[in-house]
Write an enzyme that holds these catalytic residues in place. Structure first.
Site, mmCIF file in Angstrom:
data_model
loop_
_atom_site.group_PDB
_atom_site.id
_atom_site.type_symbol
_atom_site.label_atom_id
_atom_site.label_comp_id
_atom_site.label_asym_id
_atom_site.label_seq_id
_atom_site.Cartn_x
_atom_site.Cartn_y
_atom_site.Cartn_z
ATOM 1 C CG HIS A 157 -1.720 -1.000 1.511
ATOM 2 N ND1 HIS A 157 -1.720 -2.036 2.293
ATOM 3 C CD2 HIS A 157 -3.063 -1.405 0.737
ATOM 4 C CE1 HIS A 157 -2.889 -2.838 2.270
ATOM 5 N NE2 HIS A 157 -3.361 -2.417 1.352
ATOM 6 C CD GLN A 213 -13.822 -5.354 -1.961
ATOM 7 O OE1 GLN A 213 -14.250 -4.110 -2.416
ATOM 8 N NE2 GLN A 213 -12.667 -5.515 -1.844
HETATM 9 P P1 AMP Z 1 -6.546 -3.606 -0.566
HETATM 10 O O1 AMP Z 1 -6.245 -2.913 0.812
HETATM 11 O O2 AMP Z 1 -5.818 -5.171 -0.317
HETATM 12 O O3 AMP Z 1 -7.730 -3.555 -1.198
HETATM 13 O O4 AMP Z 1 -5.528 -3.093 -1.423
HETATM 14 C C1 AMP Z 1 -5.468 -1.707 -1.851
HETATM 15 C C2 AMP Z 1 -4.595 -1.443 -2.897
HETATM 16 O O5 AMP Z 1 -3.286 -2.009 -2.710
HETATM 17 C C3 AMP Z 1 -5.147 -2.422 -4.328
HETATM 18 O O6 AMP Z 1 -4.892 -1.372 -5.422
HETATM 19 C C4 AMP Z 1 -4.169 -3.288 -4.234
HETATM 20 O O7 AMP Z 1 -3.748 -3.757 -5.592
HETATM 21 C C5 AMP Z 1 -2.994 -2.676 -3.716
HETATM 22 N N1 AMP Z 1 -1.680 -3.759 -3.273
HETATM 23 C C6 AMP Z 1 -2.262 -4.651 -2.395
HETATM 24 N N2 AMP Z 1 -1.093 -5.488 -1.986
HETATM 25 C C7 AMP Z 1 -0.081 -4.851 -2.939
HETATM 26 C C8 AMP Z 1 1.301 -5.397 -3.031
HETATM 27 N N3 AMP Z 1 1.806 -6.341 -2.447
HETATM 28 N N4 AMP Z 1 2.076 -4.743 -4.170
HETATM 29 C C9 AMP Z 1 1.419 -3.575 -4.805
HETATM 30 N N5 AMP Z 1 -0.100 -3.219 -4.666
HETATM 31 C C10 AMP Z 1 -0.510 -3.906 -3.530
#
Ligand code: AMP
Length: 275
Positions: free
Chosen positions: A28, A52
């Site tokens: 993040h 979701q």
């Molecule tokens: P989430 O909180 O899991 O919904 O993720 C929020 C954002 O962070 C989304 O755009 C994800 O694709 C991105 N994200 C989560 N994990 C990673 C990672 N390991 N590398 C890059 N982006 C990430």
């Protein structure tokens, strides 16, 4: 939030937006760094989006640590954190969803039928509330990134969508808030996701271009761990997500695996060797 964004726009500032579900990790934070580079005002949202999650999924147990998230976001340069309550986002009369016709019929959309409808809906709402110039999404959720790009085109959002590379632990495991669910033994098995992609990529580089063979090799790496249960391992067109039989051009290898109770995903765009 809308008033604040209006003010920022009147001041001539470019607003970059990073939507998250919180329990922040380096992945993040790498999106926030990208946002800081590209915009003058960085908005981070923290919202665990009920729409979701399907029945029996981990909505109630999804990890949360709001104070730590605020500290990390501020340290990374966030100018505003938008963390609404679910009841503010979804009025009891709520009934309008954003549903894509094709992209969700692949990969994660098959085992998570409401997922992309929930994601597209909440991101559309967040875009209208935050009114950013650009939004940054991780390539770790590759299908989600395609869904958002498509939605932005289809619904004429005047927002640039920026993809950011997958941020990994030193042993290759893609960072995820859900990694916190893993027991120490499961954490070792979780390495097999990235290892399987690397195995397939090495085979591809050695000249094996048959997708079925690469899928078989990747599957073997994962199933050598007894607690790993594969949801899918696919080779797909990187734009449409349709199945690809042969690597005659670059393709996406994507996988979803349950390690114990934890569902993890990973992917890699692979180029065929120059023969
Ligand atoms: P989430 O909180 O899991 O919904 O993720 C929020 C954002 O962070 C989304 O755009 C994800 O694709 C991105 N994200 C989560 N994990 C990673 C990672 N390991 N590398 C890059 N982006 C990430």
């Amino acid at each position: 939030m809308q008033d604040r964004s209006d003010r920022m726009r009147r001041e001539g500032k470019t607003i970059a937006f990073v939507p998250t579900m919180g329990y922040l990790h380096e992945g993040h934070l790498s999106l926030m760094r990208e946002g800081c580079k590209r915009g003058e005002d960085l908005v981070v949202s923290i919202f665990v989006n009920p729409a979701q999650f399907g029945p029996g999924e981990d909505l109630e147990t999804y990890p949360r640590d709001f104070e730590r998230d605020c500290e990390l976001s501020q340290k990374e340069g966030a100018d505003a954190i938008f963390a609404p309550d679910a009841s503010e986002v979804y009025d009891p009369q709520f009934q309008t969803y954003v549903q894509l016709e094709k992209l969700p019929n692949h990969l994660c959309g098959i085992s998570r039928p409401v997922f992309f409808r929930g994601v597209a809906t909440v991101v559309a709402k967040l875009f209208n509330i935050v009114n950013p110039h650009m939004a940054i999404f991780g390539e770790k959720d590759y299908q989600q990134l395609l869904v958002i790009r498509q939605m932005v085109r289809d619904l004429n959002f005047d927002i640039e969508i920026v993809g950011a590379p997958i941020f990994r632990e030193t042993d290759g495991l893609a960072m995820s808030s859900r990694n916190s669910y893993l027991t120490p033994e499961e954490r070792i098995s979780a390495r097999s996701l990235h290892q399987s992609l690397k195995k397939a990529q090495a085979l591809l580089q050695s000249g094996v271009t048959d997708a079925a063979e690469l899928i078989r090799a990747a599957t073997e790496v994962i199933t050598s761990h007894p607690e790993a249960v594969i949801d899918y391992v696919t080779v797909s067109d990187p734009d449409t997500l349709d199945d690809v039989d042969t690597f005659d051009r670059s393709a996406l290898m994507a996988l979803a695996v349950k390690i114990g109770k934890t569902r993890l995903i990973d992917n890699m765009i692979m180029e065929p060797p120059n023969i």
